[in-house]
Design a protein around this motif. Structure first.
Motif, PDB file in Angstrom:
ATOM      1  N   GLU A   1       7.279   2.142  -2.014  1.00 32.15           N
ATOM      2  CA  GLU A   1       6.716   3.004  -3.062  1.00 32.15           C
ATOM      3  C   GLU A   1       6.029   4.207  -2.445  1.00 32.15           C
ATOM      4  O   GLU A   1       6.024   5.292  -3.045  1.00 32.15           O
ATOM      5  N   GLY A   2       5.470   4.041  -1.256  1.00 29.08           N
ATOM      6  CA  GLY A   2       4.894   5.189  -0.563  1.00 29.08           C
ATOM      7  C   GLY A   2       5.946   6.208  -0.171  1.00 29.08           C
ATOM      8  O   GLY A   2       5.721   7.420  -0.267  1.00 29.08           O
ATOM      9  N   ALA A   3       7.110   5.729   0.223  1.00 26.12           N
ATOM     10  CA  ALA A   3       8.182   6.639   0.638  1.00 26.12           C
ATOM     11  C   ALA A   3       8.836   7.335  -0.549  1.00 26.12           C
ATOM     12  O   ALA A   3       9.239   8.504  -0.447  1.00 26.12           O
ATOM     13  N   HIS A   4       8.945   6.636  -1.695  1.00 30.22           N
ATOM     14  CA  HIS A   4       9.766   7.158  -2.794  1.00 30.22           C
ATOM     15  C   HIS A   4       8.981   7.528  -4.055  1.00 30.22           C
ATOM     16  O   HIS A   4       9.565   8.095  -4.982  1.00 30.22           O
ATOM     17  N   ASP A   5       7.715   7.190  -4.122  1.00 28.95           N
ATOM     18  CA  ASP A   5       6.863   7.593  -5.248  1.00 28.95           C
ATOM     19  C   ASP A   5       7.325   7.056  -6.599  1.00 28.95           C
ATOM     20  O   ASP A   5       7.177   7.716  -7.625  1.00 28.95           O
TER      21      ASP A   5
ATOM     22  N   PHE B   1      -2.678   4.561   0.619  1.00 29.71           N
ATOM     23  CA  PHE B   1      -1.813   4.105  -0.477  1.00 29.71           C
ATOM     24  C   PHE B   1      -2.702   3.430  -1.519  1.00 29.71           C
ATOM     25  O   PHE B   1      -3.154   2.295  -1.335  1.00 29.71           O
ATOM     26  N   PRO B   2      -2.983   4.105  -2.628  1.00 25.16           N
ATOM     27  CA  PRO B   2      -3.995   3.620  -3.595  1.00 25.16           C
ATOM     28  C   PRO B   2      -3.690   2.254  -4.207  1.00 25.16           C
ATOM     29  O   PRO B   2      -4.622   1.534  -4.582  1.00 25.16           O
ATOM     30  N   ASP B   3      -2.415   1.885  -4.326  1.00 26.83           N
ATOM     31  CA  ASP B   3      -2.062   0.632  -5.002  1.00 26.83           C
ATOM     32  C   ASP B   3      -2.009  -0.566  -4.069  1.00 26.83           C
ATOM     33  O   ASP B   3      -1.570  -1.651  -4.487  1.00 26.83           O
ATOM     34  N   TYR B   4      -2.439  -0.409  -2.831  1.00 24.23           N
ATOM     35  CA  TYR B   4      -2.346  -1.538  -1.905  1.00 24.23           C
ATOM     36  C   TYR B   4      -3.211  -2.698  -2.405  1.00 24.23           C
ATOM     37  O   TYR B   4      -4.374  -2.524  -2.750  1.00 24.23           O
TER      38      TYR B   4
ATOM     39  N   PRO C   1       0.972 -10.901   4.099  1.00 26.28           N
ATOM     40  CA  PRO C   1       1.017  -9.449   3.941  1.00 26.28           C
ATOM     41  C   PRO C   1       2.416  -8.863   3.762  1.00 26.28           C
ATOM     42  O   PRO C   1       2.559  -7.694   3.440  1.00 26.28           O
ATOM     43  N   HIS C   2       3.471  -9.670   3.985  1.00 29.01           N
ATOM     44  CA  HIS C   2       4.803  -9.072   4.102  1.00 29.01           C
ATOM     45  C   HIS C   2       5.227  -8.315   2.850  1.00 29.01           C
ATOM     46  O   HIS C   2       5.604  -7.136   2.918  1.00 29.01           O
ATOM     47  N   HIS C   3       5.178  -8.974   1.697  1.00 31.32           N
ATOM     48  CA  HIS C   3       5.656  -8.307   0.483  1.00 31.32           C
ATOM     49  C   HIS C   3       4.702  -7.209   0.023  1.00 31.32           C
ATOM     50  O   HIS C   3       5.133  -6.188  -0.524  1.00 31.32           O
ATOM     51  N   GLU C   4       3.423  -7.420   0.241  1.00 32.83           N
ATOM     52  CA  GLU C   4       2.458  -6.350  -0.056  1.00 32.83           C
ATOM     53  C   GLU C   4       2.786  -5.102   0.771  1.00 32.83           C
ATOM     54  O   GLU C   4       2.737  -3.969   0.266  1.00 32.83           O
ATOM     55  N   ASN C   5       3.137  -5.316   2.018  1.00 29.16           N
ATOM     56  CA  ASN C   5       3.458  -4.193   2.892  1.00 29.16           C
ATOM     57  C   ASN C   5       4.788  -3.535   2.528  1.00 29.16           C
ATOM     58  O   ASN C   5       4.939  -2.316   2.644  1.00 29.16           O
ATOM     59  N   GLU C   6       5.726  -4.334   2.071  1.00 24.48           N
ATOM     60  CA  GLU C   6       6.990  -3.758   1.604  1.00 24.48           C
ATOM     61  C   GLU C   6       6.743  -2.793   0.438  1.00 24.48           C
ATOM     62  O   GLU C   6       7.343  -1.708   0.369  1.00 24.48           O
TER      63      GLU C   6
ATOM     64  N   ILE D   1       8.988  -3.323   7.926  1.00 25.42           N
ATOM     65  CA  ILE D   1       9.848  -2.193   7.573  1.00 25.42           C
ATOM     66  C   ILE D   1      11.307  -2.608   7.413  1.00 25.42           C
ATOM     67  O   ILE D   1      12.073  -1.962   6.698  1.00 25.42           O
ATOM     68  N   GLU D   2      11.676  -3.728   8.050  1.00 23.90           N
ATOM     69  CA  GLU D   2      13.074  -4.173   7.987  1.00 23.90           C
ATOM     70  C   GLU D   2      13.535  -4.348   6.546  1.00 23.90           C
ATOM     71  O   GLU D   2      14.586  -3.848   6.141  1.00 23.90           O
ATOM     72  N   CYS D   3      12.744  -5.094   5.763  1.00 24.92           N
ATOM     73  CA  CYS D   3      13.189  -5.442   4.411  1.00 24.92           C
ATOM     74  C   CYS D   3      13.166  -4.233   3.476  1.00 24.92           C
ATOM     75  O   CYS D   3      14.028  -4.101   2.604  1.00 24.92           O
TER      76      CYS D   3
END
Length: 460
Positions: free
Chosen positions: A243-247, A149-152, A233-238, A207-209
């Motif tokens: 965004e990874g799932a929906h582009d 994921f390039p924007d991480y 890391p929580h919001h970064e991971n969200e 993944i919950e949020c």
């Protein structure tokens, strides 16, 4: 125009909702394995204040605050207590709701529980696996492949190398990269589980949020909030998940409230330096705690001490004392052209600047004390109401204390009895006895105020 400090761009920016007149906001709620402490209370009160102001500005607000009711800490605590997970979470959800209500926090529009949306989480994980953004490890867990994921890192503002060196990265030999985080945990013996394409297991926390916010607010919404500690890391991971799932973009404005600190350290259960809401409101009325939280800007550190709470009580007392002898006109229609209302609005529109907004309230106190103006007193109460303050009657607030059940605290009935005895003593010229009664009450923290309409009292 309302300006919000957006953590994503590290600056204030004009707030423009995706849909005119409507705001969608998601806030990370509690993991329910213990009572809420003051750090949790700050999240509850801050975003209650935010939603109240958005509504005061005329927006229709859809507010979602989740409950995490499945987690390693929950499982561990339930085992230690020899009780079921359901019993534990039910008990602490009820306690959380009671604490929130005591602090004057309105219920969110939706309050989803993680266990009710596991199917949504499985579906999102499956999408990420198919897009090669996630992989199944040898132990059956499913991990997010961060480097795919390039924007991480865009929310935390750190490079992958910086993040890799961070203290919060969990080391796990099953990961392909230390930055990768778990999406699905394979079930261990005795743990709760759900069926999935990867076998029996349960979702990871992050993944919950992503799944629940999508369920209630869609794939792209206006505001996401939470404590500063959730930024990474929580919001970064969200962001990576959604965004990874929906582009496409996930959230337009990221808001984070500052820590509550004790002796320069963050208040937290892990450090063992926390005070629960229930402990604090044994000594201070809940509205004092709310006032204490809001008198600081939401992004600033909030330093907890007994003295700071005492100062907050004295300040809130001043607001109520100004209102106690005036018949306030309850009118929800505020004249925003009034210079004090206009300054209040300007403060709140400047990234919810509650300290400046409260300064306006105290300016009104000065006017009310000097002029006894009904108009100014009514405006004071109305503006206070936007912050969730000043909605008790002055008599009730000033004469009641959350510690009144304590054996050391004199009861209201006893106070009235002593006031009556003092009045009789004064009428018969026994002034020394009357002064003694006043001193007895003063020693018990009761202040008497003699006026043309009789004697009133309040707790100091």
């Amino acid at each position: 125009m309302l300006k919000i400090y957006n953590t994503l761009i590290r600056d204030k920016q004009d707030f423009v909702p995706l849909t005119p007149g409507k705001v969608k906001i998601y806030v990370c709620g509690m993991t329910v394995y213990d009572f809420c402490h003051l750090g949790h209370a700050r999240v509850l009160v801050v975003f209650d204040m935010v939603t109240r102001w958005l509504k005061a500005c005329g927006f229709e607000v859809i507010y979602v605050r989740n409950v995490t009711d499945i987690d390693d800490k929950i499982i561990k605590r339930a085992l230690a207590n020899n009780e079921t997970i359901e019993s534990l979470t039910h008990r602490f959800i009820q306690a959380m709701e009671e604490d929130a209500a005591a602090l004057g926090v309105d219920r969110p529009t939706y309050e989803p529980r993680a266990t009710q949306y596991v199917e949504n989480m499985i579906a999102m994980i499956d999408t990420l696996v198919k897009k090669t953004l996630a992989y199944t490890a040898d132990n059956g867990d499913v991990y997010y492949a961060v480097r795919n994921f390039p924007d991480y890192g865009k929310l935390s503002g750190k490079s992958l190398e910086d993040l890799r060196a961070g203290e919060r990265i969990e080391i796990d030999v099953n990961k392909k990269d230390p930055l990768d985080f778990v999406l699905w945990k394979s079930a261990k013996p005795g743990e709760p589980y759900w069926e999935s394409p990867w076998g029996k297991g349960r979702p990871g926390w992050h993944i919950e949020c992503s799944a629940m916010s999508e369920q209630f607010l869609g794939e792209h919404f206006d505001i996401h909030g939470g404590g500063q500690d959730l930024q990474f890391p929580h919001h970064e991971n969200e962001i990576a998940q959604s965004e990874g799932a929906h582009d496409h973009p996930f959230v337009n404005y990221w808001m984070h409230n500052g820590f509550v600190r004790i002796d320069s350290e963050k208040m937290s259960k892990s450090l063992g330096n926390f005070f629960t809401v229930r402990e604090v409101i044994k000594s201070y009325q809940p509205e004092v705690v709310r006032f204490f939280i809001l008198r600081a800007h939401y992004r600033s550190p909030l330093n907890y001490s007994d003295q700071h709470l005492k100062d907050a009580k004295l300040a809130l007392d001043r607001l109520y004392i100004a209102l106690k002898d005036i018949e306030v006109v309850d009118n929800n229609e505020i004249d925003w052209k009034n210079k004090h209302a206009s300054r209040f609005m300007a403060a709140m529109n400047d990234d919810f600047n509650t300290p400046e907004a409260m300064a306006v309230l105290f300016e009104l106190v000065g006017i009310v004390n000097k002029t006894q103006s009904v108009e100014s007193a009514s405006l004071l109460k109305s503006l206070g109401g936007i912050l969730g303050l000043l909605q008790q009657t002055p008599q009730f607030y000033l004469q009641n204390s959350s510690v009144e059940t304590s054996a050391e605290v004199i009861s209201s009935d006893k106070i009235e009895q002593l006031i009556h005895e003092r009045l009789k003593a004064r009428k018969t010229g026994r002034y020394s006895e009357a002064d003694t009664i006043r001193q007895i009450l003063l020693n018990a923290g009761i202040i008497l105020e003699d006026g043309p309409h009789g004697t009133t009292w309040r707790r100091n």
